[in-house]
Motif scaffolding. Sequence first.
Motif, short mmCIF file in Angstrom:
data_model
loop_
_atom_site.label_atom_id
_atom_site.label_comp_id
_atom_site.label_asym_id
_atom_site.label_seq_id
_atom_site.Cartn_x
_atom_site.Cartn_y
_atom_site.Cartn_z
N HIS A 40 14.72 4.79 0.05
CA HIS A 40 15.53 4.49 -1.16
C HIS A 40 16.67 5.28 -1.44
CE1 HIS A 40 14.83 3.06 -5.43
NE2 HIS A 40 15.97 3.63 -5.57
N GLU A 41 17.90 4.87 -1.44
CA GLU A 41 19.07 5.69 -1.71
C GLU A 41 19.72 5.49 -3.04
OE1 GLU A 41 21.40 5.68 2.43
OE2 GLU A 41 21.00 3.51 1.66
N PHE A 42 20.37 6.58 -3.19
CA PHE A 42 21.23 6.62 -4.77
C PHE A 42 22.70 7.10 -4.17
CE2 PHE A 42 16.65 8.13 -5.59
CZ PHE A 42 16.42 7.31 -6.50
N PRO A 43 23.43 5.96 -3.80
CA PRO A 43 24.67 6.19 -3.66
C PRO A 43 25.74 7.04 -4.62
CG PRO A 43 24.16 3.77 -3.01
CD PRO A 43 23.07 4.34 -3.86
N PHE A 44 25.35 6.75 -5.86
CA PHE A 44 25.98 7.25 -6.78
C PHE A 44 25.40 8.50 -7.25
CE2 PHE A 44 27.83 2.90 -8.46
CZ PHE A 44 28.58 2.93 -7.37
N ALA A 45 25.70 9.76 -6.79
CA ALA A 45 24.92 10.78 -6.96
C ALA A 45 25.28 11.63 -8.31
CB ALA A 45 25.65 11.76 -5.77
N PHE A 46 24.11 11.95 -8.84
CA PHE A 46 24.34 12.81 -10.02
C PHE A 46 23.29 13.81 -10.04
CE2 PHE A 46 21.01 10.04 -11.77
CZ PHE A 46 21.08 8.86 -11.42
N PRO A 47 23.49 14.84 -11.01
CA PRO A 47 22.58 16.24 -10.83
C PRO A 47 20.99 15.58 -11.14
CG PRO A 47 24.33 16.47 -12.11
CD PRO A 47 24.73 15.17 -11.88
N GLY A 48 20.27 16.28 -10.52
CA GLY A 48 18.91 15.86 -10.84
C GLY A 48 18.14 14.86 -9.74
N LEU A 49 18.94 14.25 -8.95
CA LEU A 49 18.40 13.11 -8.08
C LEU A 49 18.93 13.57 -6.68
CD1 LEU A 49 18.90 9.60 -9.78
CD2 LEU A 49 16.50 10.92 -9.28
N ALA A 51 19.95 12.26 -2.77
CA ALA A 51 20.86 11.12 -2.13
C ALA A 51 19.82 10.05 -1.80
CB ALA A 51 21.66 11.64 -1.25
N ARG A 52 18.65 10.47 -1.61
CA ARG A 52 17.60 9.51 -0.79
C ARG A 52 16.26 10.06 -1.11
NH1 ARG A 52 19.68 8.02 4.49
NH2 ARG A 52 21.54 8.54 3.58
N GLU A 58 7.34 10.21 -0.20
CA GLU A 58 8.58 10.93 -0.75
C GLU A 58 9.03 10.15 -1.99
OE1 GLU A 58 12.99 12.21 0.62
OE2 GLU A 58 11.20 12.94 1.69
N ILE A 59 8.98 8.77 -1.95
CA ILE A 59 9.32 7.77 -3.10
C ILE A 59 8.36 8.12 -4.17
CG2 ILE A 59 9.41 5.53 -3.84
CD1 ILE A 59 10.60 5.07 -0.77
N ARG A 60 7.03 8.17 -3.81
CA ARG A 60 6.01 8.32 -4.78
C ARG A 60 6.07 9.72 -5.59
NH1 ARG A 60 1.16 6.07 -4.29
NH2 ARG A 60 1.28 5.94 -2.06
N ALA A 61 6.32 10.77 -4.87
CA ALA A 61 6.65 12.28 -5.25
C ALA A 61 7.64 12.29 -6.20
CB ALA A 61 6.14 13.15 -4.32
N GLY A 62 8.75 11.56 -5.46
CA GLY A 62 9.97 11.69 -6.16
C GLY A 62 10.09 11.04 -7.76
N ASP A 128 20.12 1.96 -4.76
CA ASP A 128 20.11 1.90 -6.32
C ASP A 128 21.27 2.46 -6.83
OD1 ASP A 128 19.11 2.17 -8.80
OD2 ASP A 128 17.05 2.99 -8.08
N TYR A 129 22.08 1.65 -7.36
CA TYR A 129 23.56 1.93 -7.92
C TYR A 129 23.17 1.91 -9.41
CZ TYR A 129 25.37 0.97 -3.26
OH TYR A 129 26.01 0.81 -2.09
N MET A 130 22.88 3.09 -10.04
CA MET A 130 22.86 3.25 -11.68
C MET A 130 23.96 3.94 -12.25
SD MET A 130 18.78 4.69 -11.80
CE MET A 130 19.15 6.01 -10.70
#
Length: 145
Positions: A40-49, A51-52, A58-62, A128-130
């Motif tokens: 599960h990737e977050f291509p638009f990085a931002f603080p607190g998350l 990159a993947r 790891e998805i569950r814990a994250g 996941d582009y938020m």
Amino acid sequence: MVSSSPPAPGPREVVARYRRAILDRSADALAGLYAADAVHEFPFAFPGLPARYHGREEIRAGYRALWAASPARPEQVREVAVHESTDPEVLVVEQTVTGALATTGKPFEVPGLLVMRVRDGLLVHVRDYMDASAVAGTRTRPPAD
């Protein structure tokens, strides 16, 4: 008598279950939608998350940590559009998550786009582009001096 197992859920059913897990803020239900080695990737990085997240655990814990730290309480996932690709495993989902902050009652709206690959009824890859500025607005900020 031949017994057969029920067919694996298709991509659209997985999207519906994904949205339900988000609304319930259930890291277990969400993780259950992913293959053991999913990404599960977050291509638009931002603080607190990160990159993947790599792997179901790891998805569950994250997500468990993310939701525990966030005052955002999603109330609705509005579907803007679902685009099927030429690859039957891939859907592109445009959606907006709306809700309220538990700390202030202030409403929030986070538009986003998901590129989801579903294989054998499980998510194997999600991008996941938020809207990072909208997500930042859902966080509790210290008062300005």
